[in-house]
Design a protein around this motif. Structure first.
Motif, PDB file in Angstrom:
ATOM      1  N   LYS A  44       0.832  -1.211   0.000  1.00 31.87           N
ATOM      2  CA  LYS A  44       0.000   0.000   0.000  1.00 31.87           C
ATOM      3  C   LYS A  44       0.864   1.257   0.000  1.00 31.87           C
ATOM      4  O   LYS A  44       0.481   2.288  -0.571  1.00 31.87           O
ATOM      5  CB  LYS A  44      -0.918  -0.004   1.216  1.00 31.87           C
ATOM      6  N   ALA A  45       2.021   1.180   0.643  1.00 33.79           N
ATOM      7  CA  ALA A  45       2.888   2.353   0.772  1.00 33.79           C
ATOM      8  C   ALA A  45       3.642   2.672  -0.516  1.00 33.79           C
ATOM      9  O   ALA A  45       3.882   3.850  -0.811  1.00 33.79           O
ATOM     10  CB  ALA A  45       3.874   2.141   1.916  1.00 33.79           C
ATOM     11  N   PHE A  46       4.011   1.628  -1.296  1.00 37.49           N
ATOM     12  CA  PHE A  46       4.961   1.846  -2.387  1.00 37.49           C
ATOM     13  C   PHE A  46       4.488   1.409  -3.778  1.00 37.49           C
ATOM     14  O   PHE A  46       5.124   1.768  -4.763  1.00 37.49           O
ATOM     15  CB  PHE A  46       6.285   1.155  -2.068  1.00 37.49           C
ATOM     16  N   ARG A  47       3.430   0.625  -3.870  1.00 36.17           N
ATOM     17  CA  ARG A  47       2.965   0.242  -5.199  1.00 36.17           C
ATOM     18  C   ARG A  47       2.401   1.459  -5.927  1.00 36.17           C
ATOM     19  O   ARG A  47       1.863   2.360  -5.273  1.00 36.17           O
ATOM     20  CB  ARG A  47       1.894  -0.849  -5.077  1.00 36.17           C
ATOM     21  N   PRO A  48       2.543   1.541  -7.268  1.00 38.94           N
ATOM     22  CA  PRO A  48       2.954   0.466  -8.163  1.00 38.94           C
ATOM     23  C   PRO A  48       4.460   0.293  -8.297  1.00 38.94           C
ATOM     24  O   PRO A  48       4.916  -0.511  -9.111  1.00 38.94           O
ATOM     25  CB  PRO A  48       2.353   0.882  -9.508  1.00 38.94           C
ATOM     26  N   GLY A  49       5.261   1.033  -7.514  1.00 36.40           N
ATOM     27  CA  GLY A  49       6.701   0.864  -7.580  1.00 36.40           C
ATOM     28  C   GLY A  49       7.157  -0.372  -6.809  1.00 36.40           C
ATOM     29  O   GLY A  49       6.379  -1.040  -6.135  1.00 36.40           O
ATOM     30  N   LYS A  50       8.442  -0.663  -6.911  1.00 38.12           N
ATOM     31  CA  LYS A  50       9.041  -1.768  -6.161  1.00 38.12           C
ATOM     32  C   LYS A  50       9.307  -1.314  -4.731  1.00 38.12           C
ATOM     33  O   LYS A  50       9.422  -0.121  -4.445  1.00 38.12           O
ATOM     34  CB  LYS A  50      10.361  -2.191  -6.816  1.00 38.12           C
ATOM     35  N   PHE A  51       9.413  -2.272  -3.826  1.00 38.34           N
ATOM     36  CA  PHE A  51       9.777  -1.932  -2.456  1.00 38.34           C
ATOM     37  C   PHE A  51      11.180  -1.315  -2.442  1.00 38.34           C
ATOM     38  O   PHE A  51      12.059  -1.776  -3.182  1.00 38.34           O
ATOM     39  CB  PHE A  51       9.815  -3.185  -1.573  1.00 38.34           C
ATOM     40  N   PRO A  52      11.413  -0.319  -1.582  1.00 34.62           N
ATOM     41  CA  PRO A  52      12.757   0.257  -1.467  1.00 34.62           C
ATOM     42  C   PRO A  52      13.639  -0.553  -0.510  1.00 34.62           C
ATOM     43  O   PRO A  52      14.596  -0.022   0.051  1.00 34.62           O
ATOM     44  CB  PRO A  52      12.476   1.659  -0.918  1.00 34.62           C
TER      45      PRO A  52
END
Length: 296
Positions: A44-52
């Motif tokens: 929920k925090a980072f999508r649609p990107g990859k996890f940092p």
């Protein structure tokens, strides 16, 4: 917003603070309900990107097979990086010494492997699923909990966290353990799992299993448990409230096969979920002693 919305928003804020303040964080993943919830929150925090950050699992070699299978399937589904630290490798290299005797466990050896994994990968922050309601030592810990260059925690060296301001400044060699769901309770986690329809390993639900009575608790039958002629095996309807090394994680009698059943069971329980963890019964300050040495 209901209370679960507030808890979710706080956890997402904390995860984003970690991404903003640290150069190389990691998410400690045990395959248990709390770390699975963290993965859901990270999506929920980072999508649609990859996890940092990668997921990091410290494998004792005595994990529940259902947990390992769930871990591998989840990582495949979300397409994120998984780093596995092996306790067996630490033993083989002479960096950790296997315990002897009937009640031997590899649980405490995870500390050695975790600190090795942190150093090897240069992690400066490790996100974990610990909550304050679990155990009194964890109740002492801040959301951003600083560890020294040896990975040790000093309960007297706690930073103030006023108005949701988190200080991630650290010196060379230090790292921070971060607990985004620290303010949640066991019941909060289960209610959130129900609301969000989060999948879990099957051992959280009632199932029939061969168990052995050990120190007053039902333990899953497994060669790692060093079962001998004095032990009596029974096949019982049980489930696990917490997931850890098989040698220190006890089952509870249960017929709860659905989330609603589990929630009602927890509401009626007079024992905390860590009441089924044998490693917490070694001494009154067992958890605090392990945390001071670098434990999760």
């Amino acid at each position: 917003m209901d209370y679960l919305d507030h808890l979710e928003a706080e956890a997402i804020y904390i995860l984003r603070e970690v991404a903003g303040q640290f150069e190389k964080p990691a998410l400690l993943f045990s395959g248990g309900k709390d770390s699975i919830t963290l993965v859901h929150l990270a999506m929920k925090a980072f999508r649609p990107g990859k996890f940092p950050f990668p997921l990091v699992h410290i494998d004792t070699g005595h994990n529940f097979p259902e947990t390992i299978a769930f871990r591998d399937q989840l990582v495949k589904e979300i397409g994120e990086q998984l780093i596995v630290g092996s306790v067996q490798q630490s033993i083989d290299e002479g960096k950790a010494v296997e315990q002897k005797g009937k009640n031997a466990s590899r649980n405490s050896l995870q500390t050695v492997t975790l600190l090795e994994t942190i150093e090897k990968n240069g992690f400066d922050a490790c996100i974990g699923g610990a909550r304050r309601d679990e155990e009194k030592a964890r109740a002492k810990e801040r959301i951003f909990s600083v560890r020294d260059e040896f990975g040790q925690w000093d309960p007297k060296r706690q930073r103030p966290e006023l108005w949701s301001i988190f200080n991630g400044k650290i010196g060379k060699g230090e790292n921070v353990r971060v607990f985004p769901i620290s303010n949640w309770t066991e019941l909060d986690v289960w209610n959130y799992i129900k609301r969000e329809n989060i999948a879990l390993p099957s051992i959280y639900f009632s199932h029939h299993r061969d168990v052995v009575l050990r120190n007053g608790q039902w333990m899953a039958s497994d060669p790692a448990l060093k079962i001998d002629a004095d032990d009596v095996l029974e096949n019982k309807s049980v489930r696990f409230r917490t997931v850890g090394d098989m040698t220190c994680t006890a089952a509870v009698d249960s017929i709860a096969t659905e989330l609603d059943d589990i929630i009602e069971e927890i509401k009626a329980s007079t024992v905390s979920e860590r009441g089924a963890r044998m490693d917490d019964k070694v001494s009154e300050a067992a958890m605090e002693d392990r945390k001071k040495q670098g434990y999760f």
